[in-house]
Design an enzyme around this catalytic site. Structure first.
Site, PDB file in Angstrom:
ATOM      1  CB  SER A  19      -0.888  -0.024   1.257  1.00  0.00           C
ATOM      2  OG  SER A  19      -1.518   1.230   1.440  1.00  0.00           O
TER       3      SER A  19
ATOM      4  CE1 TYR B 231      -3.173  -0.254   5.377  1.00  0.00           C
ATOM      5  CE2 TYR B 231      -3.639  -2.587   5.651  1.00  0.00           C
ATOM      6  CZ  TYR B 231      -3.423  -1.494   4.834  1.00  0.00           C
ATOM      7  OH  TYR B 231      -3.436  -1.639   3.470  1.00  0.00           O
TER       8      TYR B 231
ATOM      9  CE  LYS C  11      -1.249  -4.498   3.469  1.00  0.00           C
ATOM     10  NZ  LYS C  11      -1.494  -5.835   2.882  1.00  0.00           N
TER      11      LYS C  11
END
Ligand code: WQD
Length: 337
Positions: free
Chosen positions: A125, A150, A154
């Site tokens: 992302s 989150y 990644k």
């Protein structure tokens, strides 16, 4: 060629399964159904006429992953979507995110490293860039301290893959998505947010359907053209097609490095108000919204420099913001019909 798609009943995963099947791949989906439903499998079948093999599986259980691979020795490649992805939830419940997004990745890689060769596509992302200094954002932009667990998963995921690829037969491509929106033109599959949507576009389409009273625009005091935050909204079908191209690049051994990274966006930034205007143009109705304060953790601006994906992958996003909004609206109407 048999391809494993983890999280293949999710929003981006299901659209990628369709494109894989369109290209003649045999697809095996594993999904724990924690954030989707089996109806998505029907949607895929209605589009391609082919039913992918499906197995409900919790990838956080190491033995599940080992057992799956012992039963599926002929998996040629993996596209790994399965992960928790709500930024706000990750702040509230970090360990759920570290367990689901990191442990499962490790177990998958432990199985793949046993194979002669393995092609691994990772769902990453643009969140890894945080608020980048320079627009448009290139793949060399510095990775900044994650703004959420989150985002951190990644970043850590990319590092785990990079370290592992160095010393195994795994070749990988990291795909850094900007903001995926829209739905398959057939309206057979689309974004199915459970509960109150966190993301802008599903909240807009649900407001357009009267399911939500009005949209809250989070902040109109950003240093942008109209004061609202800017993102790069990419049609999910364009994004799905990039995954198949990236996978083929690895299967055909065209990759120049063990791990390659690509930004997947349109290269154009759109403000929240511009997204609203695009929606209003598409469905001919005014969208009720109010301007409120900024959302904690949001950045001002992010849009991709897509030169590398355009030239190296030979991929370019085709759909306009309006086309993407039209597909999202068509899907919302279908789902509520
Ligand atoms: C877009 C813009 C909001 C809702 C996140 C993740 C990213 C990826 C996509 C998973 C922002 C504004 C939103 C609303 C609003 N997720 N907004 N009112 O935050 O750019 O990215 O989702 O992979 O990793 O970080 O997407 O759709 O939540 O917000 O004004 O009700 O819309 O402030 O400017 P975001 P978003």
């Amino acid at each position: 060629m048999k391809i494993l798609v983890t999280g293949g009943l999710g929003f981006i995963g299901s659209h990628t399964v369709v494109e894989l099947q369109n290209q003649g791949f045999e697809v095996v989906i594993v999904d724990d159904l924690s954030n989707t439903s089996m109806t998505v499998l029907d949607g895929i079948k209605n589009i391609t006429g082919k039913v992918p093999v499906f197995e409900k599986l919790d990838l956080r259980v190491k033995n599940n992953v080992q057992d799956f691979f012992s039963r599926n020795q002929d998996i040629a490649g993996v596209i790994h979507f399965a992960a928790s992805k709500a930024v706000g939830e990750s702040v509230e419940n970090p360990l759920l995110y570290y367990e689901n997004n990191i442990n499962a990745l490790v177990y998958l890689l432990q199985e793949l490293q046993k194979k002669e060769a393995a092609s691994f596509i990772f769902s990453s992302s643009c969140t890894v860039y945080g608020q980048a200094e320079k627009m448009p954002i290139t793949e060399n932009a510095p990775i900044q301290t994650a703004m959420s667990p989150y985002g951190n998963t990644k970043q850590i995921g990319e590092e785990i893959i990079t370290d592992t690829a160095k010393v195994t037969n795994i070749n990988a491509i990291l795909l850094r998505y900007f903001n995926p929106i829209g739905s398959h033109p057939s309206a057979e599959i689309g974004e199915l947010p459970l509960g109150v949507p966190q993301n802008l576009v599903p909240f807009i389409t649900q407001t357009g359907m009267g399911l939500r009273k009005e949209l809250s625009v989070y902040g109109d005091d950003y240093p942008t053209s109209d004061g609202t935050a800017v993102r790069d909204y990419i049609h999910v079908v364009d994004l799905a097609k990039a995954h198949v191209i990236a996978l083929k690049r690895l299967l055909d051994k065209k990759n120049l490095e063990k791990v390659e990274t690509f930004n997947l966006g349109t290269g154009t930034g759109s403000s929240v108000l511009e997204v609203i205007q695009a929606f209003e143009k598409v469905n001919g109705q005014k969208l009720p919204y109010k301007l409120v304060g900024r959302r904690e953790g949001d950045i001002t601006e992010a849009y991709a420099n897509t030169d590398k994906a355009n030239t190296v992958l030979g991929w370019k996003a085709q759909s306009t913001l309006e086309e993407a909004m039209a597909s999202a609206w068509k899907w919302e109407q279908k789902v509520r019909s």
